[in-house]
Write an enzyme that holds these catalytic residues in place. Structure first.
Site, short mmCIF file in Angstrom:
data_model
loop_
_atom_site.label_atom_id
_atom_site.label_comp_id
_atom_site.label_asym_id
_atom_site.label_seq_id
_atom_site.Cartn_x
_atom_site.Cartn_y
_atom_site.Cartn_z
CB THR A 195 -31.74 -30.36 35.69
OG1 THR A 195 -31.27 -28.71 35.21
CG2 THR A 195 -32.95 -30.40 36.25
NE ARG A 223 -32.85 -19.56 32.86
CZ ARG A 223 -32.87 -20.92 32.88
NH1 ARG A 223 -32.68 -21.46 34.19
NH2 ARG A 223 -32.92 -21.65 31.99
CB VAL A 224 -37.30 -17.74 37.18
CG1 VAL A 224 -37.87 -19.07 37.58
CG2 VAL A 224 -36.91 -16.91 38.35
N GLY A 225 -35.61 -20.72 35.48
CA GLY A 225 -36.00 -21.59 34.37
C GLY A 225 -37.07 -22.06 34.50
CG ASP A 226 -37.46 -26.08 32.63
OD1 ASP A 226 -36.18 -25.63 33.00
OD2 ASP A 226 -37.50 -27.41 32.27
CB THR A 246 -33.55 -32.27 32.59
OG1 THR A 246 -32.08 -31.71 32.23
CG2 THR A 246 -33.45 -33.76 31.61
N GLY A 247 -33.35 -29.93 30.35
CA GLY A 247 -33.04 -29.28 28.96
C GLY A 247 -33.23 -27.95 29.14
N GLY A 249 -34.22 -24.52 29.68
CA GLY A 249 -35.58 -24.18 30.41
C GLY A 249 -36.53 -23.07 29.38
N1 ASP Z 1 -33.83 -27.02 32.67
C1 ASP Z 1 -32.74 -26.26 33.51
C2 ASP Z 1 -32.73 -24.89 33.37
O1 ASP Z 1 -33.10 -24.50 32.47
C3 ASP Z 1 -31.44 -26.87 32.99
C4 ASP Z 1 -31.23 -28.17 32.76
O2 ASP Z 1 -32.13 -29.14 33.06
O3 ASP Z 1 -29.90 -28.61 32.33
O4 ASP Z 1 -32.65 -24.24 34.39
#
Ligand code: ASP
Length: 287
Positions: A195, A223-226, A246-247, A249
């Protein structure tokens, strides 16, 4: 200092000697191109919003990152992208989720912020908005890369469960999750992540943040992430800070970490470092 720009290319840290041939150089070049794009905007008198948009757009255009071209695939082999942007001066914000045909999701998020009465748009309606503003449609193969495709195939072959563990989660918390058989993703593998995000302060002292992603590999369609959610993936407030996350979500969405950083600064007087550490600590309690 007249202005500031900070970018990230996503979590995932492998020692350079474990990266595939040429990959370190490719990442460094992509980050440099992004910094240069944002620098040019700020140096030319552009706003913080302009800077974070172009910095993120440069990484979306670069297939090495998991955003725009080069995005991760869903479990069904499609690219579905999420992005957001926020103006710390006005508190205006825009986000897009599950976008499939917009070349630059971050620019589409800016369109949502500036040209619609909405904050968050998703799916076909968001892609339609991209069409109306000349940001699409681009054909699905534009986003396709062999590297991300291979990562999906490996996940499918190994049956690696999605998002089984957050890098900071305790053994106990992880084991307590329903359906957890103890399998673990390599959370340091940049192939699984990538990300991108940017935060900036412009010459007028205004701040902004933006984030863009293809999401986690092997996610379910829809799916919707953060990343597109204001307060989770992105937050900016001139009175506190600009934050891009990032990480995994699914963890960030549960604590709205970027807004929490801002709240801790505003209501408890913490510094940005203290607030960020506290939010990391909260993330680590989730399993
Ligand atoms: N935060 C992102 C998500 O969950 C993924 C990522 O940061 O690697 O979609």
């Amino acid at each position: 200092m007249d202005f500031t720009l900070v970018i990230h290319g996503g979590v995932g840290v492998l020692p350079p000697d474990e990266l595939p041939e040429g990959m370190e150089a490719a990442y460094r070049q992509g980050l440099t191109d992004s910094l240069n794009a944002g620098y040019e905007a700020l140096n030319g008198g552009g706003s913080a919003v302009d800077a974070v948009e172009v910095a993120v757009r440069a990484m979306e255009d670069d297939p090495v990152f998991n955003a725009g071209r080069g995005s991760s695939f869903t479990i069904e082999g499609e690219n579905e992208m999420d992005a957001s942007i926020m103006d710390g001066r006005t508190h205006e914000a825009g986000g897009v989720g599950v976008v499939k045909r917009a070349r630059n999701p971050v620019s589409l998020a800016r369109v949502v912020m500036e040209k619609t009465p909405h904050v968050l748009m998703a799916g076909d309606g968001a892609d339609q908005l991209a069409r109306e503003h000349g940001l699409g449609p681009v054909p699905p193969h534009y986003f396709w890369t062999e590297r991300r495709w291979e990562v999906l195939q490996q996940r499918l072959e190994k049956g690696t469960p999605y998002g089984q563990r957050h890098s900071g989660a305790t053994e106990e918390a992880t084991a307590a999750r329903p359906g957890n058989d103890g399998a673990e993703e390599n959370l340091h593998d940049p192939n699984l992540m990538g990300t991108v995000g940017a935060v900036a302060v412009d010459r007028d002292g205004n701040i902004a943040a933006a984030t863009s992603t293809g999401g986690r590999v092997g996610k379910l369609p829809g799916r919707v992430g953060d990343s597109p959610v204001i307060g989770a993936g992105t937050y900016a407030d001139n009175r506190t800070a600009a934050v891009s996350s990032t990480g995994l979500g699914e963890f960030q969405l549960r604590i709205l970490g970027t807004k929490t950083v801002s709240d801790l600064m505003e209501y408890r007087g913490l510094s940005v470092d203290e607030a960020t550490k506290e939010v990391h600590g909260r993330l680590e309690t989730l399993g």
